[in-house]
Design a protein around this motif. Structure first.
Motif, mmCIF file in Angstrom:
data_model
loop_
_atom_site.group_PDB
_atom_site.id
_atom_site.type_symbol
_atom_site.label_atom_id
_atom_site.label_comp_id
_atom_site.label_asym_id
_atom_site.label_seq_id
_atom_site.Cartn_x
_atom_site.Cartn_y
_atom_site.Cartn_z
ATOM 1 N N PRO A 44 12.170 70.518 13.687
ATOM 2 C CA PRO A 44 13.211 70.195 14.574
ATOM 3 C C PRO A 44 12.482 70.086 15.949
ATOM 4 C CG PRO A 44 13.811 71.885 13.452
ATOM 5 C CD PRO A 44 12.572 71.868 12.918
ATOM 6 N N LEU A 45 11.358 70.617 16.297
ATOM 7 C CA LEU A 45 10.701 70.490 17.711
ATOM 8 C C LEU A 45 10.253 69.248 17.797
ATOM 9 C CD1 LEU A 45 9.410 74.212 18.076
ATOM 10 C CD2 LEU A 45 11.033 73.213 19.176
ATOM 11 N N LEU A 46 9.478 68.720 16.532
ATOM 12 C CA LEU A 46 8.634 67.394 16.774
ATOM 13 C C LEU A 46 9.698 66.387 16.905
ATOM 14 C CD1 LEU A 46 5.989 67.996 13.840
ATOM 15 C CD2 LEU A 46 5.769 67.738 16.463
ATOM 16 N N THR A 47 11.034 66.577 16.350
ATOM 17 C CA THR A 47 11.777 65.473 16.390
ATOM 18 C C THR A 47 12.246 65.483 18.012
ATOM 19 O OG1 THR A 47 12.751 65.961 14.305
ATOM 20 C CG2 THR A 47 14.170 64.828 15.698
ATOM 21 N N VAL A 48 12.600 66.467 18.742
ATOM 22 C CA VAL A 48 13.064 66.573 20.052
ATOM 23 C C VAL A 48 12.181 66.127 20.733
ATOM 24 C CG1 VAL A 48 14.962 68.267 19.780
ATOM 25 C CG2 VAL A 48 12.552 68.810 20.452
ATOM 26 N N ALA A 49 10.745 66.480 20.640
ATOM 27 C CA ALA A 49 9.626 65.943 21.091
ATOM 28 C C ALA A 49 9.231 64.556 21.254
ATOM 29 C CB ALA A 49 8.392 66.571 20.946
ATOM 30 N N ALA A 50 9.898 63.955 20.252
ATOM 31 C CA ALA A 50 9.720 62.393 20.010
ATOM 32 C C ALA A 50 10.805 61.569 20.647
ATOM 33 C CB ALA A 50 9.826 62.025 18.609
ATOM 34 N N TYR A 51 12.007 62.512 20.674
ATOM 35 C CA TYR A 51 13.050 61.924 21.686
ATOM 36 C C TYR A 51 12.591 61.589 23.170
ATOM 37 C CZ TYR A 51 16.545 62.287 18.088
ATOM 38 O OH TYR A 51 17.222 62.143 17.036
ATOM 39 N N TYR A 52 11.910 62.894 23.698
ATOM 40 C CA TYR A 52 11.542 62.827 25.131
ATOM 41 C C TYR A 52 10.560 61.840 25.282
ATOM 42 C CZ TYR A 52 9.537 64.520 29.414
ATOM 43 O OH TYR A 52 9.050 64.697 30.771
ATOM 44 N N LEU A 53 9.451 61.751 24.506
ATOM 45 C CA LEU A 53 8.210 60.844 24.586
ATOM 46 C C LEU A 53 8.675 59.669 24.388
ATOM 47 C CD1 LEU A 53 5.197 60.552 24.776
ATOM 48 C CD2 LEU A 53 5.237 60.521 22.259
ATOM 49 N N VAL A 54 9.557 58.970 23.585
ATOM 50 C CA VAL A 54 9.837 57.452 23.373
ATOM 51 C C VAL A 54 10.965 57.179 24.651
ATOM 52 C CG1 VAL A 54 11.008 55.797 21.815
ATOM 53 C CG2 VAL A 54 9.599 57.734 20.764
ATOM 54 N N PHE A 55 11.895 58.044 24.482
ATOM 55 C CA PHE A 55 12.983 57.447 25.484
ATOM 56 C C PHE A 55 12.881 57.621 27.049
ATOM 57 C CE2 PHE A 55 15.007 57.961 21.286
ATOM 58 C CZ PHE A 55 15.412 56.598 21.042
ATOM 59 N N VAL A 78 19.497 67.619 23.704
ATOM 60 C CA VAL A 78 20.503 68.627 23.551
ATOM 61 C C VAL A 78 21.543 68.710 22.322
ATOM 62 C CG1 VAL A 78 22.498 69.711 25.035
ATOM 63 C CG2 VAL A 78 20.396 68.907 26.193
ATOM 64 N N GLY A 79 22.106 67.423 22.390
ATOM 65 C CA GLY A 79 23.169 67.023 21.205
ATOM 66 C C GLY A 79 22.495 67.158 19.904
ATOM 67 N N SER A 80 21.328 66.707 19.756
ATOM 68 C CA SER A 80 20.680 66.677 18.420
ATOM 69 C C SER A 80 20.483 67.794 17.762
ATOM 70 C CB SER A 80 19.495 65.716 18.412
ATOM 71 O OG SER A 80 18.387 66.088 19.345
ATOM 72 N N LEU A 81 19.834 68.939 18.792
ATOM 73 C CA LEU A 81 19.443 70.244 18.225
ATOM 74 C C LEU A 81 20.741 71.037 17.802
ATOM 75 C CD1 LEU A 81 16.764 71.761 17.650
ATOM 76 C CD2 LEU A 81 17.313 72.790 20.207
ATOM 77 N N ALA A 82 21.833 70.984 18.475
ATOM 78 C CA ALA A 82 22.837 71.465 18.322
ATOM 79 C C ALA A 82 23.584 70.897 16.883
ATOM 80 C CB ALA A 82 23.942 71.329 19.270
ATOM 81 N N PRO A 194 29.484 62.974 20.190
ATOM 82 C CA PRO A 194 28.729 62.481 21.645
ATOM 83 C C PRO A 194 27.367 62.914 21.591
ATOM 84 C CG PRO A 194 30.131 64.619 21.986
ATOM 85 C CD PRO A 194 30.269 64.245 20.519
ATOM 86 N N VAL A 195 26.809 62.966 20.165
ATOM 87 C CA VAL A 195 25.335 63.362 20.110
ATOM 88 C C VAL A 195 24.544 62.272 20.564
ATOM 89 C CG1 VAL A 195 23.625 63.841 18.586
ATOM 90 C CG2 VAL A 195 25.724 64.907 18.125
ATOM 91 N N LEU A 196 24.756 61.019 20.507
ATOM 92 C CA LEU A 196 24.071 59.783 20.464
ATOM 93 C C LEU A 196 24.530 59.179 21.919
ATOM 94 C CD1 LEU A 196 23.589 58.378 16.874
ATOM 95 C CD2 LEU A 196 22.175 60.119 18.172
ATOM 96 N N PHE A 197 25.797 59.294 22.333
ATOM 97 C CA PHE A 197 26.086 58.608 23.478
ATOM 98 C C PHE A 197 27.393 59.626 23.954
ATOM 99 C CE2 PHE A 197 28.486 57.360 19.623
ATOM 100 C CZ PHE A 197 29.566 57.699 19.781
ATOM 101 N N PRO A 198 27.405 59.486 25.293
ATOM 102 C CA PRO A 198 28.286 60.276 26.058
ATOM 103 C C PRO A 198 29.907 59.555 25.610
ATOM 104 C CG PRO A 198 26.679 59.124 27.538
ATOM 105 C CD PRO A 198 26.586 58.557 26.201
ATOM 106 N N LEU A 199 30.732 60.767 25.795
ATOM 107 C CA LEU A 199 32.106 60.603 25.292
ATOM 108 C C LEU A 199 32.798 59.391 26.198
ATOM 109 C CD1 LEU A 199 33.737 64.073 25.332
ATOM 110 C CD2 LEU A 199 33.665 62.438 23.231
ATOM 111 N N THR A 200 32.156 59.283 27.438
ATOM 112 C CA THR A 200 32.821 58.158 28.296
ATOM 113 C C THR A 200 32.377 56.687 27.775
ATOM 114 O OG1 THR A 200 30.833 58.331 29.743
ATOM 115 C CG2 THR A 200 32.902 59.562 30.405
#
Length: 266
Positions: A44-55, A78-82, A194-200
């Motif tokens: 999970p930590l590598l996954t969230v690190a990849a999100y930060y690095l790429v995006f 935030v959403g993906s870890l939950a 709302p994991v991948l996109f905001p509710l709005t």
């Protein structure tokens, strides 16, 4: 209701056994690998690190003005870890009674022990990571008071997940197809949350569909606390309470009706 409450009482009396079984469950999941239990945290930590690095670092992508934060990677983490915490506990919990079938046939143990063990084992892994994520995001908001809301939010998410896992574990014992249905629902469910996109960003006329996902409220709560430093809206707590209440009501019926047949189904 009486049968389910009786099982809850047994679960409390056997809490020492549940703790031992939970520890063994965590170890058994990664037994034989070189890194052992560390894999539970590394992936999970590598996954969230990849999100930060790429995006956030490489592409520096930004969300719209109505999003909780402008940075895409920071939002996704935030959403993906939950969501990963829920998927791991709920997915494994659905199969928990099937996996323990042989043990239940040989020992007069309350079935509630096994979904509880599985959900707690997942919480042992993801709970600390969610709390560490809170510590990482809290300085952005100068450790504002709403940060403490992560504690009741995590407990409510855990309660809801356990109730749903036990309910679907009984359903899986009666009908094995339940496991496949749950697996598919978890794959698709991330797109209806709302994991991948905001509710709005979701069409207003269809936004109610997102609330059919039990994790929409929890994810929204985590995002409000960690990304905005604010208290979650009342509808977040209400939705979590309604999902937990509905799951508890259905679970009472399922436990009562399966009480004399569950072991035979397994």
């Amino acid at each position: 209701m009486g049968t389910f409450l009786s099982e809850l009482a047994q679960l409390w009396r056997l809490r020492g056994l549940v703790a031992v079984l939970t520890r063994r469950e965590v170890v058994a999941r990664y037994q034989g690998s070189a890194a052992g239990v560390l894999w539970a945290y590394i992936q999970p930590l590598l996954t969230v690190a990849a999100y930060y690095l790429v995006f956030d670092v490489v592409f520096a992508m930004r969300l719209g003005e109505h999003a909780p934060t402008s940075r895409v990677g920071t939002y996704l983490i935030v959403g993906s870890l939950a969501w990963m915490a829920f998927c791991d506990a709920f997915g494994r919990g659905t199969s928990s009674l099937l996996d323990a079938g042989g043990l239940l046939q040989k020992n007069a143990l309350p079935p509630i022990i096994f979904p509880a063990r599985t959900v707690l084992a997942s919480t042992v892994v993801f709970g600390p990571m969610l709390l560490l994520l809170t510590l990482a995001y809290a300085p952005v908001h100068h450790f504002a008071l709403p940060v403490i809301a992560v504690i009741p939010l995590l407990l409510l998410q855990l309660l809801m997940t356990f109730l749903l896992a036990y309910l679907f574990a009984i359903m899986a014992a009666a009908l094995r197809d339940t496991v496949q249905v749950v697996g598919f629902a978890l794959q698709v469910g991330i797109f209806l949350s709302p994991v991948l996109f905001p509710l709005t960003m979701f069409p207003a006329a269809w936004r109610w569909v997102l609330w059919l996902n039990p994790m929409t409220a929890a994810v929204s709560g985590w995002q409000t606390i960690l990304l905005q430093g604010a208290w979650p809206a009342w509808n977040v707590w209400l939705a979590l309470a309604l999902w937990s209440g509905a799951a508890a009501a259905l679970l009472c019926v399922a436990v009562r009706r399966s009480h004399d047949q569950l072991v035979d189904w397994l």
